[in-house]
Design an enzyme around this catalytic site. Sequence first.
Site, mmCIF file in Angstrom:
data_model
loop_
_atom_site.group_PDB
_atom_site.id
_atom_site.type_symbol
_atom_site.label_atom_id
_atom_site.label_comp_id
_atom_site.label_asym_id
_atom_site.label_seq_id
_atom_site.Cartn_x
_atom_site.Cartn_y
_atom_site.Cartn_z
ATOM 1 N N SER A 96 -1.782 2.720 -1.795
ATOM 2 C CA SER A 96 -2.096 3.884 -0.969
ATOM 3 C C SER A 96 -2.308 3.485 0.489
ATOM 4 O O SER A 96 -2.725 2.373 0.795
ATOM 5 C CB SER A 96 -3.360 4.574 -1.470
ATOM 6 O OG SER A 96 -3.219 4.978 -2.805
HETATM 7 N N1 SAH Z 1 -5.153 2.568 -5.780
HETATM 8 C C1 SAH Z 1 -3.829 2.040 -5.904
HETATM 9 C C2 SAH Z 1 -2.838 3.176 -5.989
HETATM 10 C C3 SAH Z 1 -1.645 2.821 -6.765
HETATM 11 S S1 SAH Z 1 -0.516 4.151 -7.023
HETATM 12 C C4 SAH Z 1 -3.489 1.152 -4.735
HETATM 13 O O1 SAH Z 1 -3.941 1.427 -3.623
HETATM 14 O O2 SAH Z 1 -2.741 0.182 -4.908
HETATM 15 C C5 SAH Z 1 -1.148 4.895 -8.487
HETATM 16 C C6 SAH Z 1 -1.196 4.040 -9.724
HETATM 17 O O3 SAH Z 1 -1.552 4.893 -10.813
HETATM 18 C C7 SAH Z 1 0.109 3.369 -10.117
HETATM 19 O O4 SAH Z 1 -0.107 1.988 -10.185
HETATM 20 C C8 SAH Z 1 0.427 3.964 -11.494
HETATM 21 O O5 SAH Z 1 1.045 3.036 -12.370
HETATM 22 C C9 SAH Z 1 -0.942 4.377 -11.978
HETATM 23 N N2 SAH Z 1 -0.961 5.408 -13.013
HETATM 24 C C10 SAH Z 1 -0.153 6.488 -13.166
HETATM 25 N N3 SAH Z 1 -0.500 7.199 -14.259
HETATM 26 C C11 SAH Z 1 -1.566 6.556 -14.826
HETATM 27 C C12 SAH Z 1 -2.357 6.797 -15.992
HETATM 28 N N4 SAH Z 1 -2.162 7.821 -16.806
HETATM 29 N N5 SAH Z 1 -3.360 5.917 -16.248
HETATM 30 C C13 SAH Z 1 -3.593 4.838 -15.454
HETATM 31 N N6 SAH Z 1 -2.856 4.569 -14.341
HETATM 32 C C14 SAH Z 1 -1.857 5.409 -14.031
#
Ligand code: SAH
Length: 214
Positions: free
Chosen positions: A64
Amino acid sequence: MKDSYKHKGLRERLVLSLEEQGISDEVVLGAMRKVPRHLFVESAFEDYAYEDRAFSILSNQTISRPLTVGFQSQLLEVEQGQKVLEIGTGSGYQTAVLVEMGLQVYTIERQKKLFDFSSKVLRMVGCIPEYQSFGDGYLGFPNFAPFDAVLVTCGAEEIPKKLLEQLKIGGKMIIPIGGGENQIMTKITKMSDDEYETKEYGGFSFVPMLGRRV
Ligand code: SAH
């Protein structure tokens, strides 16, 4: 890769720009001043790690944008030592910021590659969450509930009911709601077992929240 004066300087500049854009919570800003974001992005992006933008990470996901991390962290309105459940560990950067804020962090990621990557980096930088798992965030962690706050870092088409159940009374969920590319940042406060108060905070863009681990 390690942390250097150059990285610290770039971080300082990034934090100033977040302040100019309305992030005012000193605990959040202090944590973002400390966490070495360049270690959470792929090395090809290292030079850009302190620009206020999102990047692709493994498995077609994104880290993000710092402004979004600051914004969501600030909306949590939590105090030191409180328990926070994060859905979507991704790179682990937001997790590290929450740990630096002095919170007990429980985090779930559904992509194995990202679970492995973030576990490694978080240990390397010494921002260790209370518990980290590879699984489906829709289920939360009933064993560790209730939580003071839930932070969802992927876009959800609807509010995951099980996560609401795992909030304390008075606890909050920060969740971007909406399918497709655009979501509305939403804060849901649990007023009693069956009453919730909802507030909206404008448009954002997240990768989708998906079920089941892969
Ligand atoms: N906070 C993270 C954001 C990553 S993007 C950062 O700054 O790096 C969002 C993430 O949510 C992705 O890695 C994706 O794989 C995960 N995601 C999507 N659906 C999910 C679910 N049902 N349970 C857990 N993680 C999930």
